[in-house]
Design a protein around this motif. Structure first.
Motif, PDB file in Angstrom:
ATOM      1  N   UNK A 140      -4.058  -1.129  -1.441  1.00 48.02           N
ATOM      2  CA  UNK A 140      -4.307  -1.277  -2.406  1.00 48.02           C
ATOM      3  C   UNK A 140      -4.828  -1.321  -3.661  1.00 48.02           C
ATOM      4  N   UNK A 141      -5.994  -0.617  -3.465  1.00 48.97           N
ATOM      5  CA  UNK A 141      -6.194   0.092  -4.570  1.00 48.97           C
ATOM      6  C   UNK A 141      -5.895   1.415  -4.871  1.00 48.97           C
ATOM      7  N   UNK A 142      -5.792   2.347  -3.795  1.00 51.44           N
ATOM      8  CA  UNK A 142      -5.398   3.992  -3.347  1.00 51.44           C
ATOM      9  C   UNK A 142      -6.551   4.420  -2.862  1.00 51.44           C
ATOM     10  N   UNK A 143      -7.092   3.754  -2.283  1.00 51.31           N
ATOM     11  CA  UNK A 143      -8.518   4.403  -1.837  1.00 51.31           C
ATOM     12  C   UNK A 143      -7.797   4.602   0.030  1.00 51.31           C
ATOM     13  N   UNK A 154       0.871  -1.532  -0.420  1.00 51.16           N
ATOM     14  CA  UNK A 154      -0.183  -0.006   0.679  1.00 51.16           C
ATOM     15  C   UNK A 154       1.019   1.106   0.413  1.00 51.16           C
ATOM     16  N   UNK A 155       0.307   2.220  -0.335  1.00 44.03           N
ATOM     17  CA  UNK A 155       1.177   3.975  -0.645  1.00 44.03           C
ATOM     18  C   UNK A 155       1.115   4.096   0.075  1.00 44.03           C
TER      19      UNK A 155
END
Length: 93
Positions: free
Chosen positions: A64-67, A50-51
């Motif tokens: 990991x979906x950007x949420x 995850x970012x």
């Protein structure tokens, strides 16, 4: 969104290295001297990757979906929030 400074990167690395060898946080990665995003990796039973980004008031972590998942003023607070995430349903402990 602010970039990560070399000091931020050193702090992330220090936190990562201070964890036990079997901790759920398995690694991290960033590209460049002042990256916009640092990827945090966890074991598959928890999350994959995850970012992590900087905000005006601290740090933000997305799934990991950007949420957007969590925000915190310090990396230590964020690490505690991440540790509280339950493992994915249907995975062995």
């Amino acid at each position: 969104m602010p970039d990560f400074s070399p000091e931020d990167i050193n702090e992330i690395d220090r936190l990562w290295r201070s964890q036990a060898w079997d901790h759920m946080w398995t690694g991290w990665a960033a590209a460049g001297e002042r990256p916009e995003t640092v990827w945090i990796f966890r074991t598959l039973t928890h999350w994959r990757r995850f970012p992590l980004t900087r905000t005006a008031t601290g740090y933000a972590l997305s799934d990991d979906r950007g949420n957007l998942f969590r925000e915190a003023a310090t990396l230590e607070e964020l690490l505690k929030a991440v540790e509280a995430v339950p493992q994915l349903p249907g995975t062995p402990p």
